[in-house]
Design an enzyme around this catalytic site. Sequence first.
Site, short mmCIF file in Angstrom:
data_model
loop_
_atom_site.label_atom_id
_atom_site.label_comp_id
_atom_site.label_asym_id
_atom_site.label_seq_id
_atom_site.Cartn_x
_atom_site.Cartn_y
_atom_site.Cartn_z
N ALA A 96 0.85 -1.18 0.00
CA ALA A 96 0.00 0.00 0.00
C ALA A 96 0.89 1.24 0.00
O ALA A 96 2.09 1.17 0.28
CB ALA A 96 -0.90 0.00 1.22
N GLU A 116 -2.03 -9.17 -1.07
CA GLU A 116 -3.47 -9.27 -0.85
C GLU A 116 -4.24 -9.10 -2.16
O GLU A 116 -5.24 -9.80 -2.40
CB GLU A 116 -3.91 -8.23 0.18
CG GLU A 116 -3.43 -8.57 1.58
CD GLU A 116 -3.63 -7.44 2.58
OE1 GLU A 116 -4.15 -7.70 3.67
OE2 GLU A 116 -3.25 -6.29 2.25
N GLY A 171 -0.26 -5.08 0.62
CA GLY A 171 -1.45 -4.94 -0.22
C GLY A 171 -1.27 -5.58 -1.59
O GLY A 171 -2.24 -6.05 -2.19
N GLU A 198 3.54 -6.05 6.99
CA GLU A 198 2.95 -4.92 7.72
C GLU A 198 3.40 -4.86 9.17
O GLU A 198 3.49 -3.77 9.75
CB GLU A 198 1.41 -5.03 7.67
CG GLU A 198 0.79 -4.79 6.31
CD GLU A 198 0.63 -6.05 5.48
OE1 GLU A 198 -0.12 -6.00 4.50
OE2 GLU A 198 1.29 -7.06 5.79
#
Length: 257
Positions: free
Chosen positions: A65, A111, A108, A131
Amino acid sequence: MEFITVDNQFEKHIALIRLNRPKELNALNLQLMGELRDALAELDADDEVRVVILTGNEKAFAAGADIKQMAGKTAIDMLITDQFSTWDQIKKTKKPLIAAVSGFALGGGCELAMTCDMIVASESARFGQPEIKIGVMPGAGGTQRLTRAVGKARAMEMVLTGKFISAEEALAAGLINRIAPVEMYMEAAKDLAREIAAMSPVAARLAKESVNRAFETHLDEGLHFERKNFYMLFASEDQKEGMQAFVEKRKPEFKGK
């Protein structure tokens, strides 16, 4: 669109979406995710498209992200922004979605790859949920999809240490479908897409729904859902064509009806 490119005629019945923030290693900011959501909705409505490939570049599928967008946020800011509503819409894509991953698929990015239905990886691919190293945890499905894909022990280690795994480890763990050399991974993704695009798009849609339901319900309910979709296909022209072609020993010509 600024942060993705879309080719809805990449090949017959196959569309290509490319994440396009190369300087940021395709970090997933809010605008990119919104563009991706909108592009997938348009491709879902395009009758000529039967399969979608989602990719980045050789260096990174997506390295995570965009932390700069989140670093100063409060819990209420995050609640109001509701960035994961975009992910919920992407998850609802009806057509088969293949992630073609090379280089980093982290946070992300991992994911997002797992939100797709299948993953084809290059030999350089690295998957991870790091993360924890910046004081948070996966929030776009990492603790749930990764655990379902690779099992509790490996998922727990990856999430709690931020450890990356190689393409070979990902294949052995059941996270990805296949590995190809870096110069061939897009061709390998296309080969898989071609196989799927040759099938009945109506059957593919209902079959995708049924496989996904296996992760969302208990066995009896899943079997009931599968049976209902199976019966529904007998109302399609593709079922008549497919079975008639089998009887006549010829290749079927599916129309998606």
